[in-house]
Structure formats: C-alpha cells, structure tokens
Write an enzyme that holds these catalytic residues in place. Structure first.
Site, mmCIF file in Angstrom:
data_model
loop_
_atom_site.group_PDB
_atom_site.id
_atom_site.type_symbol
_atom_site.label_atom_id
_atom_site.label_comp_id
_atom_site.label_asym_id
_atom_site.label_seq_id
_atom_site.Cartn_x
_atom_site.Cartn_y
_atom_site.Cartn_z
ATOM 1 N N SER A 144 -25.361 18.524 29.888
ATOM 2 C CA SER A 144 -26.731 17.987 29.878
ATOM 3 C C SER A 144 -27.499 18.722 30.957
ATOM 4 O O SER A 144 -26.902 19.229 31.927
ATOM 5 C CB SER A 144 -26.707 16.491 30.207
ATOM 6 O OG SER A 144 -27.968 16.046 30.681
ATOM 7 N N TYR A 157 -23.936 9.437 35.131
ATOM 8 C CA TYR A 157 -24.044 10.362 33.992
ATOM 9 C C TYR A 157 -24.187 11.802 34.475
ATOM 10 O O TYR A 157 -23.473 12.700 34.022
ATOM 11 C CB TYR A 157 -25.253 9.949 33.147
ATOM 12 C CG TYR A 157 -25.547 10.835 31.953
ATOM 13 C CD1 TYR A 157 -24.957 10.588 30.722
ATOM 14 C CD2 TYR A 157 -26.437 11.911 32.063
ATOM 15 C CE1 TYR A 157 -25.245 11.389 29.619
ATOM 16 C CE2 TYR A 157 -26.721 12.720 30.975
ATOM 17 C CZ TYR A 157 -26.117 12.451 29.750
ATOM 18 O OH TYR A 157 -26.399 13.260 28.670
HETATM 19 P P1 NAP Z 1 -25.683 9.119 20.900
HETATM 20 O O1 NAP Z 1 -26.710 9.104 19.831
HETATM 21 O O2 NAP Z 1 -25.575 7.960 21.842
HETATM 22 O O3 NAP Z 1 -24.259 9.349 20.202
HETATM 23 C C1 NAP Z 1 -23.096 9.320 20.959
HETATM 24 C C2 NAP Z 1 -21.985 8.876 20.058
HETATM 25 O O4 NAP Z 1 -20.774 8.794 20.854
HETATM 26 C C3 NAP Z 1 -22.236 7.480 19.480
HETATM 27 O O5 NAP Z 1 -21.934 7.463 18.095
HETATM 28 C C4 NAP Z 1 -21.274 6.615 20.280
HETATM 29 O O6 NAP Z 1 -20.796 5.504 19.578
HETATM 30 C C5 NAP Z 1 -20.140 7.572 20.542
HETATM 31 N N1 NAP Z 1 -19.309 7.115 21.635
HETATM 32 C C6 NAP Z 1 -19.694 6.491 22.768
HETATM 33 N N2 NAP Z 1 -18.636 6.196 23.519
HETATM 34 C C7 NAP Z 1 -17.547 6.645 22.838
HETATM 35 C C8 NAP Z 1 -16.152 6.618 23.092
HETATM 36 N N3 NAP Z 1 -15.663 6.038 24.210
HETATM 37 N N4 NAP Z 1 -15.313 7.164 22.192
HETATM 38 C C9 NAP Z 1 -15.788 7.729 21.058
HETATM 39 N N5 NAP Z 1 -17.106 7.772 20.757
HETATM 40 C C10 NAP Z 1 -17.968 7.232 21.638
HETATM 41 O O7 NAP Z 1 -25.804 10.425 21.819
HETATM 42 P P2 NAP Z 1 -26.546 11.814 21.535
HETATM 43 O O8 NAP Z 1 -27.946 11.694 22.019
HETATM 44 O O9 NAP Z 1 -26.276 12.261 20.149
HETATM 45 O O10 NAP Z 1 -25.777 12.742 22.576
HETATM 46 C C11 NAP Z 1 -24.610 13.450 22.203
HETATM 47 C C12 NAP Z 1 -24.144 14.285 23.388
HETATM 48 O O11 NAP Z 1 -25.193 15.119 23.845
HETATM 49 C C13 NAP Z 1 -23.708 13.461 24.597
HETATM 50 O O12 NAP Z 1 -22.642 14.096 25.252
HETATM 51 C C14 NAP Z 1 -24.926 13.491 25.485
HETATM 52 O O13 NAP Z 1 -24.620 13.290 26.841
HETATM 53 C C15 NAP Z 1 -25.436 14.887 25.210
HETATM 54 N N6 NAP Z 1 -26.865 15.047 25.503
HETATM 55 C C16 NAP Z 1 -27.800 14.446 24.733
HETATM 56 C C17 NAP Z 1 -29.139 14.640 25.035
HETATM 57 C C18 NAP Z 1 -30.248 14.015 24.204
HETATM 58 O O14 NAP Z 1 -31.419 14.239 24.535
HETATM 59 N N7 NAP Z 1 -29.973 13.286 23.147
HETATM 60 C C19 NAP Z 1 -29.515 15.425 26.118
HETATM 61 C C20 NAP Z 1 -28.530 16.008 26.907
HETATM 62 C C21 NAP Z 1 -27.209 15.811 26.576
HETATM 63 P P3 NAP Z 1 -21.576 4.080 19.670
HETATM 64 O O15 NAP Z 1 -23.005 4.372 19.447
HETATM 65 O O16 NAP Z 1 -20.951 3.285 18.599
HETATM 66 O O17 NAP Z 1 -21.308 3.584 21.050
#
Ligand code: NAP
Length: 267
Positions: A144, A157
């Site tokens: 991130s 985080y």
């Molecule tokens: P998201 O929509 O919250 O999706 C994350 C997924 O991971 C959800 O389906 C969640 O399940 C699952 N999860 C959470 N805890 C878990 C566990 N212990 N074991 C297995 N699965 C688990 O997140 P996203 O925005 O797509 O982000 C994906 C990645 O990109 C993450 O690593 C995040 O830090 C990184 N990132 C995102 C952004 C952004 O702007 N979106 C920016 C920088 C980095 P539940 O929902 O059922 O809990």
C-alpha cells in the site's frame, strides 16, 4: 496477453471481493486455474462460481490466512485438485477498523498484524516449498502507499505494509535460487467500497492521472508480474497508483493547481 499464464494454477487470497476478485477473474480470463481464497466461504464460492459461469476454471478455497491449520487445509485442497501451484497473490488484508494511535489497543494491533503480515508468511511458506520443488513460481504481495507515506489512524495497517515490502525483498533473496520470484504491488486509491460520486471526484482530484482507481486497474500489473514476461524481475515493488506516490503535495493543496494547466487546444 501473457500466454504463459494459460494452464497455470493461481491462488489468490482475499478473492471474495475487491481487488482480489478482479485479479482472480483476470487470471481465469488468461486461462489459469484459480483457487479463490477468502475468510468468508460464501464470497470465495461466489468468485469461483462467477469464473466457472464465464467458462473459466476455479475452485473456492476458504481459509483465514492468519490461521496456519486453515491455510494448510486450503493448500492441501488446491494440491489435491491440481497437483501444483504456480502463482500466489497474497492480497487478503484488514483495512479497517481505523483507530487513532492514542486510542489503539493490543487486540487491534495483533489482529491487523496477524492477518496482513503474518498471513503473508503463513500462506507463502508452504506454497514456496511447493514452488521450489516444482522448479519455480511467482509470488505477488499486496502493499500500500501506506508503506512509504502514512495514513492518519492507520498505524497498524501502515506498519504491516512496510513489513510486506521488506518481506518481499527478503523472500526474493531466499527464493531466487529456486526460481521463485517475489514482487509487491502498491495500489493507489482503488474504489472497492462503492464510494459516492462526490467521494470519487474528491479522491480522484488528488491523483495525477485525475481519477480514482478501479479494481480492474490492478489486474494488468498482477498478470505481468506472474508471467514469463517478468521472468527477470524479483524483489521489485511496483506502484499502480495513478502517480500518487510520485507527487510532493496532493493536487488540492498544491500551489500550482491542475485547473491552471494549459488547455490542450492552446498547445
Ligand atoms: P477488500 O475489499 O476489503 O477485500 C479484502 C478481502 O480480503 C475481503 O474479501 C476480505 O473478506 C478478505 N479477508 C480479510 N481478512 C481475511 C483473512 N483473515 N483471510 C482471508 N481473507 C480475508 O480490500 P481491497 O480494497 O480489495 O484491498 C485488497 C488489497 O489491496 C489489500 O491488501 C489492501 O491492503 C490493498 N490495498 C487496497 C487499496 C484500496 O484503495 N482499495 C489501497 C492500497 C492497498 P471479508 O470482507 O469477508 O472480511
């Protein structure tokens, strides 16, 4: 694009929604067999069903990435189905809850570190051993912008994301001799939560490319890093952020505002 991904077995964690789901679907579109992990068995099954309904190959692989016994069962299930694992995308993470550092507590810190950082280790370790035995593989970790520029109320985080970038380099060194490449992706502001139009406009104003990112924006870089086209790239951290980390000040507070830029017609 990336013919080398056809027939590869790809595990994507946190693939029930958001960026993980988009990456899982894009690998399936490239002809890979996908194991869609999520802590929620229903969303993992939903992603797998969407892929198979579209003609691709997928299985649901539910597990909490912070639980080594669940991870072992997940890896066994993928190996029972496919007999190999070629690509791992460590994407699962807890993004909330947000807590000011002065209001943080130990349980909050430990849970976020367990899922975001230890989860990368717990899933990578058995899969790296499988890849080493196979003679190669590719691992992609999800960092991130918080690894290098902090978010308010995101101390745990941001610390895990800094750890993930260091982990990526360290794993790349240990696994290089086994032809296992390890790289990290750095998403910018990606709309995975269904932002309002106003939020999208406001967040987009601060991105040099002038718009918020979509989950699909992350997928091309993920496929590239997993493919043979990236065969000499390891230990790298690739930003997919519309230029956010390249800028000194966000557009809304910069002295030279984007609306003062020359019009295209006047050039
Ligand atoms: P998201 O929509 O919250 O999706 C994350 C997924 O991971 C959800 O389906 C969640 O399940 C699952 N999860 C959470 N805890 C878990 C566990 N212990 N074991 C297995 N699965 C688990 O997140 P996203 O925005 O797509 O982000 C994906 C990645 O990109 C993450 O690593 C995040 O830090 C990184 N990132 C995102 C952004 C952004 O702007 N979106 C920016 C920088 C980095 P539940 O929902 O059922 O809990």
């Amino acid at each position: 694009m990336h013919d080398s991904l056809r027939g590869k077995v790809v595990v994507v964690t946190g693939a029930g929604r958001g960026i993980g789901r988009a990456i899982a679907e894009r690998f399936a579109g490239a002809g890979s067999a996908v194991a869609a992990n999520d802590i929620d068995p229903e969303t993992a099954a939903g992603t797998a069903a969407a892929i198979t309904d579209a003609g691709g190959t997928a299985m649901a692989a539910p597990a909490d990435v912070s639980d080594s016994a669940q991870v072992a069962a997940m890896v066994d299930a993928v190996m029972a189905e496919h007999g190999r694992i070629d690509v791992l995308v460590n994407n699962a993470a807890l993004i909330s809850p947000m807590l000011h550092f002065l209001e943080a507590d130990e349980a909050w810190w430990r849970r976020i570190v367990d899922v975001n950082l230890t989860g990368h280790f717990l899933v990578s370790h058995p899969i790296a051993r499988i890849m080493a035995e196979q003679g190669g593989g590719a691992i992609i970790n999800m960092s991130s912008g918080g690894a290098t520029r902090a978010h308010r109320s995101f101390t745990a985080y941001d610390a895990t994301k800094g750890g993930i970038e260091a982990l990526t380099r360290a794993m790349a060194l240990d696994l290089g001799p086994y032809n296992v490449r390890v790289n990290a992706l750095v998403p910018g502001a990606i709309d995975t939560s269904g932002m309002t139009a106003d939020e999208r406009t406001h967040r987009g104003e601060n991105v040099p490319l002038g718009r918020i990112g979509e989950p699909l924006d992350m997928t091309g870089a993920a496929l590239f890093l997993a493919s043979d086209d990236a065969g000499y790239i390891t230990g790298e951290t690739l930003r997919v952020d519309g230029g956010m980390l390249a800028q000194q000040r966000s557009a809304t507070v910069d002295i030279v505002r984007p609306e003062t830029f020359p019009a295209v017609e006047g050039l």
